[in-house]
Scaffold this motif. Structure first.
Motif, PDB file in Angstrom:
ATOM      1  N   MET A   1       0.845  -0.675  -0.147  1.00 32.47           N
ATOM      2  CA  MET A   1       0.441   0.225  -0.428  1.00 32.47           C
ATOM      3  C   MET A   1       0.874   1.197  -0.176  1.00 32.47           C
ATOM      4  O   MET A   1       1.894   1.637   1.025  1.00 32.47           O
ATOM      5  N   SER A   2       0.464   2.374  -0.955  1.00 36.35           N
ATOM      6  CA  SER A   2       1.235   3.887  -1.096  1.00 36.35           C
ATOM      7  C   SER A   2       1.189   4.150   0.345  1.00 36.35           C
ATOM      8  O   SER A   2       0.189   4.655   1.028  1.00 36.35           O
ATOM      9  N   GLN A   3       2.415   5.087   0.874  1.00 36.86           N
ATOM     10  CA  GLN A   3       2.286   5.329   2.100  1.00 36.86           C
ATOM     11  C   GLN A   3       1.407   7.123   1.710  1.00 36.86           C
ATOM     12  O   GLN A   3       0.688   7.669   2.758  1.00 36.86           O
ATOM     13  N   THR A   4       1.162   7.576   0.632  1.00 36.83           N
ATOM     14  CA  THR A   4       0.557   8.566  -0.053  1.00 36.83           C
ATOM     15  C   THR A   4      -1.408   7.886   0.793  1.00 36.83           C
ATOM     16  O   THR A   4      -1.936   9.213   1.153  1.00 36.83           O
ATOM     17  N   TRP A   5      -1.734   6.875   0.666  1.00 36.57           N
ATOM     18  CA  TRP A   5      -2.814   6.675   1.059  1.00 36.57           C
ATOM     19  C   TRP A   5      -2.545   6.457   3.151  1.00 36.57           C
ATOM     20  O   TRP A   5      -4.199   6.593   2.968  1.00 36.57           O
ATOM     21  N   VAL A   6      -2.358   6.415   3.094  1.00 34.05           N
ATOM     22  CA  VAL A   6      -1.719   6.125   4.504  1.00 34.05           C
ATOM     23  C   VAL A   6      -2.385   7.614   4.970  1.00 34.05           C
ATOM     24  O   VAL A   6      -3.199   7.679   5.909  1.00 34.05           O
ATOM     25  N   ILE A   7      -1.150   8.099   4.409  1.00 35.51           N
ATOM     26  CA  ILE A   7      -1.743   9.932   4.924  1.00 35.51           C
ATOM     27  C   ILE A   7      -2.202  10.411   4.431  1.00 35.51           C
ATOM     28  O   ILE A   7      -3.321  11.435   5.658  1.00 35.51           O
ATOM     29  N   LEU A   8      -3.185  10.275   3.405  1.00 37.87           N
ATOM     30  CA  LEU A   8      -4.369  10.834   3.442  1.00 37.87           C
ATOM     31  C   LEU A   8      -5.434  10.475   4.576  1.00 37.87           C
ATOM     32  O   LEU A   8      -6.155  10.719   4.634  1.00 37.87           O
ATOM     33  N   ALA A   9      -5.667   8.871   4.559  1.00 38.04           N
ATOM     34  CA  ALA A   9      -6.517   8.846   5.327  1.00 38.04           C
ATOM     35  C   ALA A   9      -6.816   8.885   6.050  1.00 38.04           C
ATOM     36  O   ALA A   9      -7.225   9.154   6.651  1.00 38.04           O
ATOM     37  N   TYR A  10      -5.076   9.187   6.967  1.00 34.72           N
ATOM     38  CA  TYR A  10      -5.401   9.760   8.258  1.00 34.72           C
ATOM     39  C   TYR A  10      -5.756  11.091   8.026  1.00 34.72           C
ATOM     40  O   TYR A  10      -6.297  11.573   9.699  1.00 34.72           O
ATOM     41  N   GLY A  11      -5.473  11.687   7.965  1.00 33.08           N
ATOM     42  CA  GLY A  11      -5.384  13.224   7.449  1.00 33.08           C
ATOM     43  C   GLY A  11      -6.411  13.163   8.066  1.00 33.08           C
ATOM     44  O   GLY A  11      -6.957  14.528   8.089  1.00 33.08           O
ATOM     45  N   CYS A  12      -7.772  12.936   6.578  1.00 32.17           N
ATOM     46  CA  CYS A  12      -9.075  13.004   6.472  1.00 32.17           C
ATOM     47  C   CYS A  12      -9.662  12.531   8.203  1.00 32.17           C
ATOM     48  O   CYS A  12     -10.738  13.455   8.149  1.00 32.17           O
ATOM     49  N   SER A  13      -8.997  11.295   8.331  1.00 29.23           N
ATOM     50  CA  SER A  13      -9.600  10.936   9.783  1.00 29.23           C
ATOM     51  C   SER A  13      -9.383  12.189  10.738  1.00 29.23           C
ATOM     52  O   SER A  13     -10.639  12.595  11.645  1.00 29.23           O
ATOM     53  N   GLY A  14      -8.182  12.429  10.937  1.00 24.09           N
ATOM     54  CA  GLY A  14      -8.111  13.556  12.171  1.00 24.09           C
ATOM     55  C   GLY A  14      -8.962  14.964  11.894  1.00 24.09           C
ATOM     56  O   GLY A  14      -9.132  15.580  12.075  1.00 24.09           O
ATOM     57  N   VAL A  15      -8.603  15.389  10.184  1.00 27.11           N
ATOM     58  CA  VAL A  15      -9.665  16.391   9.640  1.00 27.11           C
ATOM     59  C   VAL A  15     -11.018  16.637  10.670  1.00 27.11           C
ATOM     60  O   VAL A  15     -12.015  17.260  10.504  1.00 27.11           O
ATOM     61  N   LEU A  16     -12.008  15.037   9.907  1.00 26.81           N
ATOM     62  CA  LEU A  16     -13.159  15.036  10.186  1.00 26.81           C
ATOM     63  C   LEU A  16     -12.994  14.958  12.033  1.00 26.81           C
ATOM     64  O   LEU A  16     -14.608  15.874  12.204  1.00 26.81           O
ATOM     65  N   ALA A  17     -12.441  14.756  12.566  1.00 25.62           N
ATOM     66  CA  ALA A  17     -12.631  14.795  14.093  1.00 25.62           C
ATOM     67  C   ALA A  17     -12.714  16.103  14.410  1.00 25.62           C
ATOM     68  O   ALA A  17     -13.830  16.531  15.246  1.00 25.62           O
ATOM     69  N   LEU A  18     -11.893  16.606  14.163  1.00 26.84           N
ATOM     70  CA  LEU A  18     -11.820  17.981  14.883  1.00 26.84           C
ATOM     71  C   LEU A  18     -12.760  18.787  13.854  1.00 26.84           C
ATOM     72  O   LEU A  18     -13.261  19.576  14.186  1.00 26.84           O
ATOM     73  N   LEU A  19     -13.095  18.427  12.920  1.00 24.76           N
ATOM     74  CA  LEU A  19     -14.532  20.123  11.945  1.00 24.76           C
ATOM     75  C   LEU A  19     -15.603  19.551  12.970  1.00 24.76           C
ATOM     76  O   LEU A  19     -16.518  20.550  12.874  1.00 24.76           O
ATOM     77  N   LEU A  20     -15.969  18.043  12.993  1.00 18.28           N
ATOM     78  CA  LEU A  20     -17.211  17.403  13.811  1.00 18.28           C
ATOM     79  C   LEU A  20     -17.285  18.244  15.461  1.00 18.28           C
ATOM     80  O   LEU A  20     -18.358  18.648  15.473  1.00 18.28           O
ATOM     81  N   LEU A  21     -16.116  18.365  15.779  1.00 22.38           N
ATOM     82  CA  LEU A  21     -15.745  18.934  17.860  1.00 22.38           C
ATOM     83  C   LEU A  21     -16.372  20.837  16.853  1.00 22.38           C
ATOM     84  O   LEU A  21     -16.472  21.305  18.211  1.00 22.38           O
ATOM     85  N   TYR A  22     -15.099  20.829  15.807  1.00 21.81           N
ATOM     86  CA  TYR A  22     -15.409  22.538  15.618  1.00 21.81           C
ATOM     87  C   TYR A  22     -17.295  23.096  15.364  1.00 21.81           C
ATOM     88  O   TYR A  22     -17.688  23.918  15.539  1.00 21.81           O
ATOM     89  N   LEU A  23     -18.252  21.775  14.668  1.00 21.35           N
ATOM     90  CA  LEU A  23     -19.076  22.249  14.107  1.00 21.35           C
ATOM     91  C   LEU A  23     -19.910  21.888  15.584  1.00 21.35           C
ATOM     92  O   LEU A  23     -21.171  23.093  15.623  1.00 21.35           O
ATOM     93  N   SER A  24     -20.058  21.118  16.269  1.00 22.91           N
ATOM     94  CA  SER A  24     -20.798  20.843  17.098  1.00 22.91           C
ATOM     95  C   SER A  24     -20.339  21.158  18.322  1.00 22.91           C
ATOM     96  O   SER A  24     -21.388  20.693  19.734  1.00 22.91           O
ATOM     97  N   GLY A  25     -19.225  21.251  17.904  1.00 21.57           N
ATOM     98  CA  GLY A  25     -18.873  21.598  20.035  1.00 21.57           C
ATOM     99  C   GLY A  25     -18.623  20.427  20.826  1.00 21.57           C
ATOM    100  O   GLY A  25     -19.111  18.978  20.085  1.00 21.57           O
ATOM    101  N   PRO A  26     -18.304  19.735  21.583  1.00 22.70           N
ATOM    102  CA  PRO A  26     -17.744  19.410  22.913  1.00 22.70           C
ATOM    103  C   PRO A  26     -18.947  18.510  23.535  1.00 22.70           C
ATOM    104  O   PRO A  26     -19.794  19.995  23.198  1.00 22.70           O
ATOM    105  N   ARG A  27     -19.156  16.981  23.665  1.00 21.47           N
ATOM    106  CA  ARG A  27     -20.430  17.427  24.473  1.00 21.47           C
ATOM    107  C   ARG A  27     -20.303  17.073  25.656  1.00 21.47           C
ATOM    108  O   ARG A  27     -18.698  17.376  26.037  1.00 21.47           O
ATOM    109  N   ARG A  28     -20.507  16.035  26.413  1.00 23.77           N
ATOM    110  CA  ARG A  28     -20.632  16.105  28.164  1.00 23.77           C
ATOM    111  C   ARG A  28     -18.773  15.410  28.121  1.00 23.77           C
ATOM    112  O   ARG A  28     -18.448  14.431  27.043  1.00 23.77           O
ATOM    113  N   TRP A  29     -17.759  14.912  29.279  1.00 21.65           N
ATOM    114  CA  TRP A  29     -16.599  14.880  29.339  1.00 21.65           C
ATOM    115  C   TRP A  29     -16.903  13.199  29.191  1.00 21.65           C
ATOM    116  O   TRP A  29     -15.250  13.287  28.404  1.00 21.65           O
TER     117      TRP A  29
END
Length: 84
Positions: A1-29
């Motif tokens: 598997m190409s290293q580009t796919w790994v960086i792209l997949a992990y990067g999208c996952s991280g951006v999605l998590a941060l975007l979800l936090l930004y748009l909806s705010g944090p939930r209960r602790w």
């Protein structure tokens, strides 16, 4: 598997998590704590033989990155919490 796919997949996952936090705010602790603990459990258990393929490892890593970032970055978004 190409290293580009790994960086792209992990990067999208991280951006999605941060975007979800930004748009909806944090939930209960406890949801964020549970998310970090679940990510650590996923990261520390041995990979089953059925998932010990490049694609399986990639998916496990994507889930780990999403859960860990969503849980660990929650304190950075506390000021975005909406008052109801």
């Amino acid at each position: 598997m190409s290293q580009t796919w790994v960086i792209l997949a992990y990067g999208c996952s991280g951006v999605l998590a941060l975007l979800l936090l930004y748009l909806s705010g944090p939930r209960r602790w406890y949801w964020h704590l549970l998310s970090v603990l679940l990510a650590l459990v996923i990261g520390l258990i041995p990979i089953p033989k059925a998932l010990n393929t490049p694609q399986g490892t990639l998916w496990i890593g994507v889930v780990f990155v999403f859960l860990f970032l969503w849980g660990a970055a929650a304190p950075l978004f506390l000021s975005r919490r909406r008052s109801y």
